[in-house]
Design a protein around this motif. Structure first.
Motif: not given
Length: 210
Positions: A23-34, A49-59
């Motif tokens: 999760l931490r890597w994915f969140k950082e990647t998203m921020h860098l891409q944005v 970021d709360d929604e990012v966490r929720a969707l990542f866990l579903r994925w």
């Protein structure tokens, strides 16, 4: 089209395919891409970021449930898992646009659907990094990435019809033949490819026998 790439976070003890499941890597990647896409387009985004966490866990749950056991399916599953992530991003809408330039050309997919474009670019870039590292293959996007009609169909179908179609459209943008009938199931994707390979071989034999 050249993708707006962001520098992926580096984890010394982990390849990208494993880092992408953190999760931490994915969140950082998203921020860098944005950040990278904002610099190119002038669009300003806000990230939940709360929604990012929720969707990542579903994925991650969907990823683990469909992960293949055979090595021969690894490369195809990278495409499928990337499409799964795109599906979850579109369903969850963790990013919103807070500023769009006055001169934004909405015939450009990046401005026509800024959030969707961001999600696709993010997933394509992670996929490309995995293919380069794991298979020594450089991936390029399809001309469909520039086609506004394709983007219109993409947005219309995944938002009003079936979010699973995001997986098929991801394949289309990635230059892979989509499975439109049951895009959300990796097993159906495998069966479709076996079916295609059988008829390709059958057609070759028929030509050789003539």
């Amino acid at each position: 089209m050249e993708l707006t790439k962001a520098q992926l976070p580096h984890v010394s003890d982990s390849p990208v395919r494993k880092s992408a499941r953190r999760l931490r890597w994915f969140k950082e990647t998203m921020h860098l891409q944005v950040k990278a896409l904002s610099q190119q387009t002038g669009i300003v985004y806000a990230i939940d970021d709360d929604e990012v966490r929720a969707l990542f866990l579903r994925w991650l749950d969907a990823f683990e449930k469909q992960k293949p056991s055979t090595q021969e399916d690894r490369a195809d599953f990278v495409d499928f898992a990337s499409g799964l992530m795109l599906r979850e991003l579109i369903k969850s809408k963790p990013v919103s646009v807070t500023f769009l330039p006055d001169d934004a050309d909405t015939s450009n997919p990046a401005y026509y659907w800024p959030e969707g474009f961001l999600y696709v670019v993010l997933c394509l870039n992670i996929r490309a990094a995995i293919f380069e590292q794991e298979f020594d293959i450089e991936k390029h996007v399809s001309p469909d990435m520039d086609d506004l009609q394709t983007w219109w169909s993409f947005k219309e179908n995944v938002e009003t019809e079936d979010p699973n179609l995001a997986i098929g459209f991801f394949d289309l943008f990635a230059g892979v033949t989509p499975n439109w009938e049951m895009p959300g199931f990796f097993s159906a994707r495998k069966e479709s490819k076996r079916h295609d390979r059988f008829f390709e071989k059958y057609a070759v034999r028929k030509i050789q026998d003539q």
